[in-house]
Design a protein around this motif. Sequence first.
Motif, short mmCIF file in Angstrom:
data_model
loop_
_atom_site.label_atom_id
_atom_site.label_comp_id
_atom_site.label_asym_id
_atom_site.label_seq_id
_atom_site.Cartn_x
_atom_site.Cartn_y
_atom_site.Cartn_z
N MET A 160 -12.51 49.05 39.69
CA MET A 160 -13.23 50.31 39.84
C MET A 160 -13.91 50.35 41.20
N LEU A 161 -13.70 51.45 41.91
CA LEU A 161 -14.36 51.65 43.19
C LEU A 161 -15.87 51.64 42.97
N LYS A 162 -16.56 50.76 43.65
CA LYS A 162 -17.99 50.58 43.38
C LYS A 162 -18.78 51.86 43.58
N SER A 163 -18.36 52.67 44.52
CA SER A 163 -19.08 53.93 44.76
C SER A 163 -18.86 54.93 43.63
N SER A 164 -17.89 54.66 42.74
CA SER A 164 -17.63 55.55 41.61
C SER A 164 -18.39 55.14 40.36
N LEU A 165 -19.02 53.97 40.39
CA LEU A 165 -19.76 53.51 39.24
C LEU A 165 -21.08 54.26 39.13
N PRO A 166 -21.43 54.74 37.95
CA PRO A 166 -22.75 55.37 37.78
C PRO A 166 -23.85 54.40 38.21
N THR A 167 -24.83 54.91 38.91
CA THR A 167 -25.89 54.04 39.45
C THR A 167 -26.67 53.33 38.36
N GLU B 254 -3.94 55.69 25.45
CA GLU B 254 -4.79 56.88 25.54
C GLU B 254 -6.24 56.53 25.24
N ALA B 255 -6.48 55.68 24.23
CA ALA B 255 -7.85 55.28 23.90
C ALA B 255 -8.50 54.55 25.07
N ILE B 256 -7.72 53.74 25.77
CA ILE B 256 -8.25 53.00 26.91
C ILE B 256 -8.58 53.94 28.06
N PHE B 257 -7.65 54.85 28.37
CA PHE B 257 -7.89 55.78 29.47
C PHE B 257 -9.03 56.75 29.15
N LYS B 258 -9.16 57.13 27.90
CA LYS B 258 -10.27 58.02 27.50
C LYS B 258 -11.60 57.33 27.79
N HIS B 259 -11.64 56.04 27.49
CA HIS B 259 -12.84 55.23 27.74
C HIS B 259 -13.12 55.12 29.24
N LEU B 260 -12.09 54.86 30.04
CA LEU B 260 -12.28 54.71 31.48
C LEU B 260 -12.62 56.04 32.15
N VAL B 261 -11.96 57.10 31.70
CA VAL B 261 -12.25 58.43 32.26
C VAL B 261 -13.68 58.85 31.93
N ALA B 262 -14.18 58.46 30.76
CA ALA B 262 -15.56 58.78 30.39
C ALA B 262 -16.53 58.15 31.39
N THR B 263 -16.21 56.95 31.85
CA THR B 263 -17.05 56.30 32.85
C THR B 263 -17.04 57.08 34.16
N LEU B 264 -15.87 57.54 34.57
CA LEU B 264 -15.79 58.35 35.79
C LEU B 264 -16.51 59.68 35.62
N LEU B 265 -16.40 60.27 34.44
CA LEU B 265 -17.09 61.54 34.19
C LEU B 265 -18.60 61.38 34.28
N GLU B 266 -19.06 60.23 33.82
CA GLU B 266 -20.51 59.96 33.90
C GLU B 266 -20.96 59.93 35.35
N HIS B 267 -20.11 59.36 36.19
CA HIS B 267 -20.45 59.34 37.63
C HIS B 267 -20.37 60.74 38.23
N ARG B 268 -19.34 61.50 37.84
CA ARG B 268 -19.17 62.85 38.38
C ARG B 268 -20.35 63.74 37.99
N THR B 269 -20.81 63.62 36.73
CA THR B 269 -21.95 64.41 36.25
C THR B 269 -23.21 64.04 37.01
N ALA B 270 -23.41 62.73 37.21
CA ALA B 270 -24.61 62.26 37.93
C ALA B 270 -24.58 62.76 39.38
N ALA B 271 -23.38 62.74 40.00
CA ALA B 271 -23.27 63.17 41.39
C ALA B 271 -23.56 64.65 41.53
N ARG B 272 -23.08 65.46 40.59
CA ARG B 272 -23.33 66.90 40.66
C ARG B 272 -24.79 67.21 40.41
N ALA B 273 -25.41 66.44 39.51
CA ALA B 273 -26.83 66.65 39.22
C ALA B 273 -27.68 66.35 40.46
N ALA B 274 -27.24 65.34 41.22
CA ALA B 274 -27.99 64.96 42.43
C ALA B 274 -27.82 66.02 43.50
#
Length: 445
Positions: free
Chosen positions: A199-206, A425-445
């Motif tokens: 995982m790209l470190k800059s994509s990890l939720p802070t 699909e279950a694995i990718f759903k889990h990994l995509v949820a992590t990316l979505l958490e970062h995307r949501t945090a980035a938009r909120a900032a």
Amino acid sequence: MTAHYDTSEKRDAFKGVSLFSGGGIGDLALRAVGVDVLVASELLPDRASVFRSNYPNTTMVEGDIRKTKAEVIREAKNRLKGRPLDILFATPPCQGMSKNGRGKLLHGVRSGVKPKLDERNRLALDAVEVALALRPKLVVFENVPEMQNAVIEHEGQVRDLLELISELLAPDYEGKWDVVEFADYGVPQRRQRLITVFMLKSSLPTNLKKWAVLPTATHSQNPSIFTRPWVTVDEALSGVPPLDAANRKMASHKDISFHRVPILDDSKYFWVSNTPPGKGAFDNQCVNPACGFDKNPTHGSKHNSEGINQANRDTPLNCLKCGELLPRPWVQEGTEFRLMSGFTSAYKRMRGDLPASALTRNLSYACSDQKLHPREHRVLSLHEAFILHTVDVYNFDWRRDDNKTLSDKTIREIIGESIPPKGLEAIFKHLVATLLEHRTAARAA
């Protein structure tokens, strides 16, 4: 060879690139979690043709990735139009890493006919080169568990493959890997694979100090209040009409596509029809009604002086009590019979009360590893393989884009080379949820 297609891409959809794509079974999971696979890469023309028929909006780069990776990178950048890549999914060949592949390699080395280190293991590094050029937020490898122990030669040194990949992707990526049992996610098939995620470190939720490769299991062999029981073969195939390999009329169903099985000759049918559930034909006992002796020694194997596992050669073919020929796999030479060379897993029935054993490229061969139907005298049909592999729950067409006939052999190979998409699909759903958490945090900032 590259195929180009027009596409109307969703602005906010995740974007993916797929390497070693086969016929596109794994990519069903990406599509199910909302990932647009922009570019795919596949060596074999028949697999690429099936992929194109199912993913007409994906640019398929056909050929050896060692020669086409620059084209893959270029096409991906063209399709991304300046936006970042979210997921790079790579499933490099496993023959050089699998137990079976290592055994063949060991034998080849000792015979002086193969190099000590399998060059196919280096294909993972070509995927790393694509990752370094495209910098996806997630790099996901799928392979056999033995990838954890795979070694390659790199710049004159023998290196641990995963350690080298981690080093090449450092310092921008954080990597983890774990072995998944797909039956733990509701797949009616026991199939273990190593899932490796960088995982790209800059994509990890802070605020995310730890993250896991795999989601929490939903099923278990020993269920609890948190998990359901494994889905068994009997459950999965409960509504499938019966077949029998005794003759052509009984070996196919006129109303269900791909529900057909090869006919067994009289000898094979004799072995198979006398094999109990969960057992192999090599262990069959006397069926002479006047005898019925059930203490004939069963089959086995042992390692020879060179460390190679070999089947026993002293397993009896005739009943020790009455002398009748046992329903065990034989070879007839004139009027003489001898036990066929093979292991206990050959001509063996699956157990109906468990998920199926891993479906392989040889799933239609009774002599292959645990391929017999749990109760009926036959192997599995392709229709049943689609169910056990969970392909049936997705929109997938078994056809080529050039309208040439798609052989059953190619279908078997595509299944055997892929992993069940429902578990992926279950694995990718889990990994995509992590990316979505970062995307949501980035938009909120």
